[in-house]
Design a protein around this motif. Structure first.
Motif, PDB file in Angstrom:
ATOM      1  N   UNK A 170       1.040  -0.909  -0.297  1.00 18.21           N
ATOM      2  CA  UNK A 170      -0.138   0.781   0.027  1.00 18.21           C
ATOM      3  C   UNK A 170       0.977   1.293  -0.175  1.00 18.21           C
ATOM      4  N   UNK A 171       1.788   0.975   0.287  1.00 14.81           N
ATOM      5  CA  UNK A 171       3.003   2.161   0.037  1.00 14.81           C
ATOM      6  C   UNK A 171       3.513   2.280  -1.014  1.00 14.81           C
ATOM      7  N   UNK A 172       3.539   2.108  -1.789  1.00 12.48           N
ATOM      8  CA  UNK A 172       3.763   2.177  -3.629  1.00 12.48           C
ATOM      9  C   UNK A 172       3.595   3.670  -3.500  1.00 12.48           C
ATOM     10  N   UNK A 173       3.614   4.520  -4.497  1.00 11.67           N
ATOM     11  CA  UNK A 173       3.167   5.750  -5.180  1.00 11.67           C
ATOM     12  C   UNK A 173       1.893   5.707  -5.991  1.00 11.67           C
ATOM     13  N   UNK A 174       0.259   6.057  -5.619  1.00 14.09           N
ATOM     14  CA  UNK A 174      -1.030   5.935  -5.853  1.00 14.09           C
ATOM     15  C   UNK A 174      -1.048   4.787  -5.700  1.00 14.09           C
TER      16      UNK A 174
END
Length: 346
Positions: A146-150
């Protein structure tokens, strides 16, 4: 024609590089006479120009959450192409679509814009990643944290589809290139330029030397601006035909790519062109310092130095056929540089 036979389309980002090109493509759609299009725009001065081509306007921005909710609640199709990292705006649009479903029992459509930056690692230009993501390999995509961009926004959009009040389709542009040349550009209401490559060019001009991030070993997919627009319209056509025409929700990811480039090779090409016009000391790209990365790129520098490897298969299955390849990317550099230099000297 009765009003009920119209497709009510609400778009954000219509004055932007992507949104304006998509809007222009929609106006060329064979079914355009059945569209009722509303655009959310910031500038009241541009409104009459949109009206001249049959586009309704509402003045506002992505920060006007009540406006987003209201306009989405009245649309059959929402195309979100502005401030794609704005979670609150995405929630506001989804709230409007949910409100419409609760009131009418209809299932509206959302075509949301994300980006292959969601696949990015922390290479900083120093290594090439082996992992390649296909937009048909949903289990692999679902391993992304969930921490990945977008990513958080993408998950919110997919969850809305799973709830059943909206059908969602997410477009993932990669590095977009090419100077936009559209109807909206001719009207003077659309941004013509992308972000990543112009930022690289402007950094080279500012430091008097083309630069590269790290060792230049990272790889990214690319797509011409006209080809990403046709991906949107291909998905739009399939989505409006019905829920069984193409994947949506969890299976509604559409990568936009047609070829992969090396950041090192791209940087070298820019450095060579800057040298040829007397704006670079050397034809070989030199490494950006950490201070230069902060100064010229900000957070985008970390993204540009990452690996983002994607294979766009889902769109091709429904007839998307991009016309430009990586050769077109390199051919686009000279006119991009010429236009940026011309603007800086006027």
């Amino acid at each position: 024609m009765l009003p009920s036979e119209y497709t009510r389309i609400f778009m954000t980002g219509a004055t932007g590089y992507i949104g304006g090109t998509v809007m222009s493509a929609l106006l060329s759609n064979p079914k355009n006479d059945t569209f009722e299009i509303t655009a959310l725009i910031r500038s009241a001065e541009k409104a009459p120009l949109f009206h001249s081509i049959g586009i309704k306007t509402v003045i506002g921005s992505n920060s006007d959450l009540d406006t987003l909710t209201s306009l989405a609640s009245e649309a059959d199709v929402v195309i979100a192409a502005a401030d794609v990292g704005d979670l609150n705006a995405a929630k506001a649009i989804l709230g409007g679509l949910k409100k419409q479903h609760e009131q009418t029992k209809k299932v509206p459509i959302l075509i949301h814009t994300s980006g292959t930056g969601v696949l990015a690692d922390l290479a900083d230009g120093n290594f090439t990643a082996d992992k390649i993501y296909s937009d048909l390999d949903i289990p692999k995509i679902e391993t992304l944290p969930k921490s990945q961009p977008l990513r958080e926004i993408d998950l919110e959009v997919v969850a809305a589809d799973e709830e059943g009040y909206v059908r969602t389709y997410i477009i993932f542009p990669s590095t977009i290139y090419g100077i936009a040349n559209t109807l909206l550009v001719s009207l003077g209401v659309q941004n013509r330029h992308s972000i990543q490559i112009p930022r690289l060019i402007k950094a080279g001009l500012a430091r008097g030397q083309g630069g590269v991030i790290g060792k230049g070993l990272s790889l990214w997919p690319s797509i011409h601006i006209d080809d990403i627009a046709t991906l949107y319209t291909t998905v739009f056509d399939a989505a409006t035909e019905g829920p069984d025409e193409t994947g949506h929700g969890r299976e509604g990811f559409y990568f936009g790519e047609n070829g992969e480039y090396s950041m090192g090779e791209l940087s070298q090409a820019v450095a060579k062109l800057l040298f040829e016009i007397g704006r670079g000391k050397n034809p070989e790209a030199t490494v950006f310092t950490d201070e230069e990365l902060d100064k010229y790129f900000g957070i985008i520098g970390r993204l540009m130095g990452s690996n983002s490897r994607a294979c766009a298969e889902r769109g091709r299955l429904i007839g998307w056929n991009p016309a430009h390849n990586v050769n077109s990317l390199y051919a686009s550099l000279k006119p991009e540089i010429e236009e940026i230099v011309a603007k800086q000297t006027t």
